[in-house]
Design a protein around this motif. Structure first.
Motif, PDB file in Angstrom:
ATOM      1  N   ARG A  46       0.829  -1.192   0.000  1.00  0.00           N
ATOM      2  CA  ARG A  46       0.000   0.000   0.000  1.00  0.00           C
ATOM      3  C   ARG A  46       0.872   1.253   0.000  1.00  0.00           C
ATOM      4  NH1 ARG A  46      -3.316  -1.612   5.228  1.00  0.00           N
ATOM      5  NH2 ARG A  46      -1.169  -2.166   5.752  1.00  0.00           N
ATOM      6  N   ASP A  98       3.646   0.041   3.406  1.00  0.00           N
ATOM      7  CA  ASP A  98       4.140  -1.314   3.539  1.00  0.00           C
ATOM      8  C   ASP A  98       5.602  -1.502   3.150  1.00  0.00           C
ATOM      9  OD1 ASP A  98       1.757  -2.344   4.498  1.00  0.00           O
ATOM     10  OD2 ASP A  98       0.931  -2.557   2.493  1.00  0.00           O
ATOM     11  N   TRP A 136      -5.380  -4.646   1.349  1.00  0.00           N
ATOM     12  CA  TRP A 136      -4.157  -5.396   1.097  1.00  0.00           C
ATOM     13  C   TRP A 136      -4.446  -6.743   0.440  1.00  0.00           C
ATOM     14  CZ3 TRP A 136      -3.296 -10.262   2.936  1.00  0.00           C
ATOM     15  CH2 TRP A 136      -4.101 -10.715   3.980  1.00  0.00           C
TER      16      TRP A 136
END
Length: 352
Positions: A79, A83, A106
């Motif tokens: 993301r 992340d 996700w």
């Protein structure tokens, strides 16, 4: 291009897994060893999060520390601005290729990206790891599910042992062995062998498909030529002397061309590839139907082929030949029932 391996799994202490993850610290060390082996083999990897919850962080650590990582060989699918989280990305940014995703979901990122990977490496994990493994098995993507640490990877290995996909029996057995130092290299070597085997199978399947396509084109071109030949018998029938052998020869050739044409058209319609068999069976069915039709006409009009009426028959026998070839399986079924074709197309006195 070097294979792209998706790294999937987790082994967080205190988290509940089903089945339970065994030896979380050992799983992290094994993940680092697997990462180094992947780099040594020249594999690229795709990871999703540098969060300590996931073993991707440990795989990346071992991958970079191996000293064999190539620029851009670590693909991060996460993301946007959330992340990344890999310490190695700050020290070795050239090794990372970051593809940020705009969605906050996700699972969408994760499952969609799996279809771009050449292989999956599973260690520990829970539901998502198990589902990812099932996706790999269902799509015949090479999967290395390390069973030694339990979790979703062990469940995938249990499926893998009964549905091996491209893995050999020895490779599946290798994944079930207790973990020990040096175990990463043979596992990665087996995964790499699966990738090569899968690629060879894909190339072979592609060649079969291309060959089938070439046969289809050849068959359709042949059908077009036969169509033209069948239609050419109409002017030939009128050009040949009335009552002569040439007229009879054209009358015989017309249903033969038409029946093979019909059989090949039916073969293309059904998607079959055995053109020669279809042509042989179709021509036989068409000729049988033609002979029975003409025999029925001759029984009521013995002089049918001696005069101008034979020319008019060519239109009927073309249609009968095509239908016989196109529906050859029906003709053969009716042969067994002694009812081949409708023979009363013309009135008893013959064509007028």
């Amino acid at each position: 291009m070097s294979p792209l391996v998706a790294i999937i799994g987790s082994a967080q202490p205190g988290r509940t897994y089903s089945p339970a993850v065994r030896d979380p610290e050992g799983a992290a060390a094994a993940a680092a060893e697997l990462g180094a082996a992947l780099a040594t083999r020249g594999c690229r990897i795709v990871v999703y999060s540098g969060d300590p919850e996931y073993l991707e962080r440990d795989v990346v650590r071992g991958y970079v520390r191996s000293g064999r990582a190539q620029p851009g060989s670590i693909l991060v699918r996460g993301r946007y601005q959330k992340d990344l989280g890999f310490e190695e990305a700050e020290r070795h940014p050239d090794l990372f290729t970051v593809v940020p995703e705009s969605t906050e979901d996700w699972e969408v990122i994760f499952y969609q990206s799996l279809l771009t990977a050449d292989a999956f490496l599973l260690v520990g994990g829970e539901r998502s790891t198990f589902i990812a493994g099932l996706i790999g098995l269902s799509r015949r993507i090479p999967v290395a599910a390390v069973a030694a640490f339990g979790g979703g990877a062990e469940r995938v290995w249990q499926r893998l042992s009964g549905q091996r996909g491209v893995a050999t029996e020895e490779e599946v057995a290798l994944l079930a062995r207790p973990w020990q130092p040096g175990a990463a290299e043979p596992i990665v070597a087996a995964l790499h062998a699966q990738v090569q085997r899968h690629a060879e199978q894909e190339r072979a399947a592609g060649e079969v498909e291309r060959a089938a396509g070439r046969r289809t084109v050849a068959g359709l071109v042949t059908a077009l030529v036969l169509l033209l030949l069948a239609l050419a018998t109409i002017p030939l029938a009128y050009a040949a002397p009335a009552g002569g052998w040439q007229n009879v020869a054209v009358l015989v050739a017309a249903p033969l061309f038409a029946s093979v044409w019909g059989a090949i058209v039916r073969n293309a319609y059904d998607g079959s590839g055995n053109w020669l068999r279809a042509a042989a069976l179709g021509s036989a069915a068409g000729v049988i139907a033609f002979l029975l039709f003409v025999a029925a006409q001759l029984s009521t009009n013995p002089g049918l082929l001696d005069g101008d009426a034979a020319r008019k028959l060519v239109f009927f026998v073309l249609a009968i030949g095509f239908i016989g070839g196109f529906t050859s399986e029906v003709v053969y079924a009716k042969l067994r029932d002694q009812d081949v074709t409708q023979t009363s197309v013309l009135p008893p006195g013959g064509p007028r």
